[in-house]
Write a protein that holds these residues in place. Structure first.
Motif, short mmCIF file in Angstrom:
data_model
loop_
_atom_site.label_atom_id
_atom_site.label_comp_id
_atom_site.label_asym_id
_atom_site.label_seq_id
_atom_site.Cartn_x
_atom_site.Cartn_y
_atom_site.Cartn_z
N ARG A 1 -9.61 7.20 -7.79
CA ARG A 1 -8.23 7.04 -7.34
C ARG A 1 -8.09 6.45 -5.93
NH1 ARG A 1 -5.00 8.20 -10.89
NH2 ARG A 1 -3.12 8.43 -9.64
N ALA A 2 -9.22 6.06 -5.33
CA ALA A 2 -9.11 5.34 -4.05
C ALA A 2 -8.52 3.96 -4.33
CB ALA A 2 -10.48 5.22 -3.40
N ASP B 1 -10.29 3.79 -11.25
CA ASP B 1 -10.01 4.68 -12.38
C ASP B 1 -10.59 6.06 -12.14
OD1 ASP B 1 -8.83 2.64 -13.69
OD2 ASP B 1 -10.51 2.18 -15.02
N SER B 2 -9.81 7.08 -12.52
CA SER B 2 -10.38 8.43 -12.48
C SER B 2 -10.92 8.76 -13.87
CB SER B 2 -9.34 9.45 -12.06
OG SER B 2 -8.13 9.21 -12.72
N TYR C 1 -13.89 6.56 1.70
CA TYR C 1 -12.71 5.78 2.11
C TYR C 1 -11.54 5.96 1.15
CZ TYR C 1 -16.28 3.77 5.04
OH TYR C 1 -17.31 3.61 5.94
N ASP C 2 -10.36 6.13 1.74
CA ASP C 2 -9.13 6.23 0.95
C ASP C 2 -8.69 4.85 0.47
OD1 ASP C 2 -8.88 9.02 1.62
OD2 ASP C 2 -8.25 8.38 3.62
N VAL C 3 -8.92 3.85 1.33
CA VAL C 3 -8.52 2.48 1.03
C VAL C 3 -9.64 1.55 1.46
CG1 VAL C 3 -6.80 0.65 1.45
CG2 VAL C 3 -6.10 3.05 1.52
N ILE C 4 -9.97 0.58 0.61
CA ILE C 4 -10.94 -0.45 0.98
C ILE C 4 -10.28 -1.81 0.82
CG2 ILE C 4 -13.15 -1.55 0.40
CD1 ILE C 4 -14.27 1.15 -0.34
N PHE C 5 -10.35 -2.61 1.87
CA PHE C 5 -9.87 -4.00 1.84
C PHE C 5 -11.07 -4.91 1.61
CE2 PHE C 5 -6.44 -1.99 4.09
CZ PHE C 5 -5.32 -2.77 3.86
N LEU D 1 0.84 -1.20 0.00
CA LEU D 1 0.00 0.00 0.00
C LEU D 1 0.87 1.26 0.00
CD1 LEU D 1 -2.78 1.38 0.29
CD2 LEU D 1 -2.56 1.10 2.76
N ASN D 2 1.88 1.25 0.86
CA ASN D 2 2.79 2.38 0.98
C ASN D 2 3.44 2.72 -0.34
OD1 ASN D 2 3.12 3.92 3.15
ND2 ASN D 2 4.72 2.70 4.10
N GLN D 3 3.77 1.66 -1.08
CA GLN D 3 4.49 1.89 -2.32
C GLN D 3 3.62 2.52 -3.39
OE1 GLN D 3 6.41 -1.45 -3.91
NE2 GLN D 3 7.37 -0.27 -5.53
N HIS D 4 2.31 2.23 -3.33
CA HIS D 4 1.43 2.69 -4.41
C HIS D 4 0.49 3.82 -3.98
CE1 HIS D 4 2.65 -0.34 -7.29
NE2 HIS D 4 2.64 -1.21 -6.30
N TYR D 5 0.58 4.21 -2.71
CA TYR D 5 -0.33 5.25 -2.22
C TYR D 5 0.29 6.60 -2.52
CZ TYR D 5 -3.93 7.31 0.71
OH TYR D 5 -5.00 8.02 1.16
N THR D 6 -0.36 7.38 -3.38
CA THR D 6 0.30 8.58 -3.91
C THR D 6 0.04 9.83 -3.09
OG1 THR D 6 -1.59 8.74 -5.39
CG2 THR D 6 0.41 7.79 -6.31
#
Length: 327
Positions: free
Chosen positions: A227-228, A276-277, A197-201, A115-120
């Motif tokens: 972009r979430a 997708d945005s 939500y910024d991230v959904i699991f 997540l860290n690597q791809h969270y902009t």
């Protein structure tokens, strides 16, 4: 690489264990249940080149039934340990009584790194949802305790009793009880809130039948914020006898950023995708299409730096494996 002989042995072994599991009167934790499921996991963990899609229909049907039984057994196991943990004054101090707690620590670390690597965004995620959190929401708990220490976690489960059990675990903790929320709702009925939500699991066991899972993914694609990030759990090789497999073409409306297949005792593969945005355009000037073999071992100098890109037959699809290599 697995030979045909190895594959036949594996399928025979899995079918033999399935026959025994399906005869059990209950899948609640007991010596018999634990022994059989341990045997199943041990059979499925070694790396295997088996392709589930090419197996005969009868084996595919056995696999579908087996995944449902695994899900049911996992639910009973979580309920059992959630109840046990709730008997402590502060349940969160005793999470290691759960036999697979270490796996969750490793999986959560892995998911956090990916997540860290791809969270902009400049800010870490503020609001995280976990769909299918169950009676023992260990991923949410571990991420909240060790990785996303200021984020709110919204746990969704269709089963109200699971949420009651789960909330008992965090209630005595002053920090987590203020950041962790439980919603007894069918996720298919949640619309506007998903934009928050910024991230959904998405838990491995939500939509044990892949068609059901795709319906959930389509619903998320429709309602998540542009972009979430969506984090999913999948399975690879023989581990696909235990969990449903999410393929990139199941993720319409998302850009698949990376798929990672652990080769240790962490069973689930991790898929990370971005809502997708705009409709995706293919970047023809993109000149670093890293094609790593699925499951290849990456240089240890970078932490899961590039993840396994898609090997055949997925490459035929228009997915850009747009990974930035760590220098």
């Amino acid at each position: 690489m697995g030979s045909l002989h190895e594959e036949t042995n594996l399928v025979d072994k899995v079918c033999e264990i399935y026959a025994k599991i399906s005869k059990l009167e209950t899948l609640k934790p007991s010596k018999d249940v634990n022994t059989l499921f341990t045997e199943l996991v041990v059979a499925c963990i070694p790396p295997s080149s088996i392709s589930i899609a090419t197996l005969p229909q009868s084996i595919q049907e056995t696999r579908s039934k087996l995944i449902k039984l695994c899900g049911e057994a996992e639910g009973h196991l979580e309920a059992h340990f959630s109840t046990l943990l709730a008997s402590f004054t502060n349940p969160l101090h005793h999470l290691d009584v759960f036999p697979y707690y270490n796996n969750y620590l490793k999986l959560s670390q892995l998911e956090f790194d990916i997540l860290n690597q791809h969270y902009t965004s400049k800010q870490p995620p503020k609001r995280v949802a976990f769909v299918g959190s169950g009676p023992l929401p260990l991923t949410s708990i571990v991420l909240a305790l060790y990785h996303l220490k200021s984020a709110e976690f919204h746990n969704y489960d269709i089963d109200h009793s699971a949420n009651i059990m789960a909330s008992r675990l965090v209630l005595p903790d002053p920090d987590l009880s203020g950041r962790m929320f439980f919603h007894s709702t069918d996720i298919m009925e949640v619309t506007e809130d998903l934009k928050e939500y910024d991230v959904i699991f998405l838990a491995a066991l939500v939509g044990m039948d892949i068609n059901d899972k795709v319906k959930v993914i389509e619903h998320l694609a429709k309602h998540m914020a542009p972009r979430a990030i969506l984090m999913l759990r999948s399975a690879h090789g023989a581990r696909a006898f235990l969990y449903p497999v999410v393929e990139p073409d199941h993720l319409q409306g998302f850009e698949v950023l990376s798929i990672f297949h652990p080769q240790d005792e962490v069973i689930n593969s991790v898929v990370i995708a971005r809502k997708d945005s705009l409709p995706l355009e293919v970047d023809h000037d993109h000149n670093h299409h890293h094609k790593l073999e699925m499951g290849s071992i990456l240089p240890s100098s970078c932490k899961y730096c590039d993840f396994q890109a898609f090997n055949n037959p997925l490459n035929k699809m228009n997915i850009i494996d747009d990974f930035e290599m760590d220098e």
